[in-house]
Design an enzyme around this catalytic site. Structure first.
Site, PDB file in Angstrom:
ATOM      1  N   CYS A  73       0.835  -1.210   0.000  1.00 55.02           N
ATOM      2  CA  CYS A  73       0.000   0.000   0.000  1.00 55.02           C
ATOM      3  C   CYS A  73       0.866   1.255   0.000  1.00 55.02           C
ATOM      4  O   CYS A  73       1.490   1.588   1.012  1.00 55.02           O
ATOM      5  CB  CYS A  73      -0.932  -0.032   1.213  1.00 55.02           C
ATOM      6  SG  CYS A  73      -1.840   1.495   1.494  1.00 55.02           S
ATOM      7  N   CYS A  76      -0.140   3.970   2.547  1.00 52.47           N
ATOM      8  CA  CYS A  76       0.233   3.553   3.904  1.00 52.47           C
ATOM      9  C   CYS A  76       1.653   4.010   4.226  1.00 52.47           C
ATOM     10  O   CYS A  76       1.954   4.454   5.343  1.00 52.47           O
ATOM     11  CB  CYS A  76       0.147   2.034   4.052  1.00 52.47           C
ATOM     12  SG  CYS A  76      -1.494   1.341   3.800  1.00 52.47           S
TER      13      CYS A  76
END
Length: 312
Positions: A73, A76
């Site tokens: 991700c 993230c």
């Protein structure tokens, strides 16, 4: 984006009962005493399905912020360092629990992590929504400030110290710019019109103020959904599929409730149905809602792609 329901319990939407194991919920009035402390190996913890019950118990003493992330991700990786920085600067008033959703399916399912990064707090064993997607550092700080206020209201006013270290006084946070502080105070009072005015003035004074621009979009959304009856709004939209105002209302409610793809899908369907000369307001609302979630979010990328295909 910041979750507009910060401070409202997720009970019913998130069921953590299966992850509690032995710790029992505190009875009313049994919250951790003010100033209570907890020893932790680090202010930033890697948490698993097996160790999560200890984190729930820790949240009775000090608020815990749960960062649901994954190695693949990209957003993230933008958000996690900001969360860690702010938590460390708070000097033990908050603990960060990092959950790799790929390695911990129980937690991912319990929190209903349909998109990441997803950030949820735990206060006295109960989950509290914070935000999804990568957000600016100033926005993270503002949401953490709200979290600390909420924790205090629920009797969770302790602090955490790292094993072997003496407690340290948290450094004073730099004050918010005056207009940001005015907007923040207005939001806490539910006076969204005053918050909008404060952010608009901040942007007049500094058009490059990214935090004011992000805050303005969020508070406009809060203002639009305040007091709206969800069931009545959905019924009105269902009965008039091309009523732009009715579809806007439900899209706003969906986004505010975390149903990002539903909000975008509704407006894209509406855009596709309307004559070319009536599409501009829908496109502008889509762009506004894209900005709330963030350009890097895969749901925004997909929705932008569909919008482009409808334009050309």
């Amino acid at each position: 984006m910041t979750d507009p329901t910060l401070g409202a319990s997720l009970r019913g939407a998130v069921d953590l009962s299966s992850l509690r194991n032995r710790p029992a919920p505190a009875a009313p009035g049994e919250e951790a005493p003010a100033g209570a402390g907890a020893a932790v190996p680090s202010l930033v913890l890697d948490v698993t399905d097996d160790t999560f019950p200890q984190v729930l118990e820790l949240s009775r003493t000090v608020p815990v912020v749960v960062d649901l992330w994954a190695e693949w991700c990209g957003p993230c990786k933008q958000l996690s360092p900001i969360l860690e920085k702010v938590v460390v600067e708070l000097g033990g008033r908050v603990v960060l629990a990092k959950v790799d959703v790929d390695a911990n399916p129980q937690l991912s399912q319990a929190f209903r992590a349909q998109s990441i990064p997803m950030v949820v707090a735990l206060v006295a064993g109960q989950p509290v929504p914070m935000f999804t997607g990568a957000v600016p550092e100033q926005q993270v700080r503002e949401v953490f400030a709200q979290l600390l206020q909420l924790a205090a209201q629920n009797g969770v006013t302790g602090s955490a110290t790292v094993d072997g270290e003496a407690p340290q006084e948290a450094p004073a946070e730099p004050p918010l710019p005056p207009l940001h502080a005015e907007a923040f105070a207005a939001i806490e009072e539910g006076d969204y019109a005053r918050a909008v005015a404060a952010y608009e003035q901040a942007l007049l004074e500094n058009p490059r103020d990214a935090e004011a621009r992000a805050g303005l979009g969020q508070v406009r959304l809060l203002d639009r959904v305040q007091g709206v009856d969800l069931q009545a709004a959905r019924a009105a939209a269902a009965s008039a599929p091309q009523d732009v105002a009715a579809q806007f209302t439900v899209a706003d409610l969906d986004l505010a409730g975390g149903h990002v793809e539903d909000a975008y899908g509704r407006l894209l369907d509406l855009f596709a149905q309307l004559p070319a000369d009536e599409r501009t307001p829908v496109r502008e609302r889509l762009l506004e809602l894209f900005a709330l979630v963030g350009d890097a979010d895969p749901r925004v990328i997909a929705a932008r792609g569909r919008l482009a295909s409808l334009l050309f």
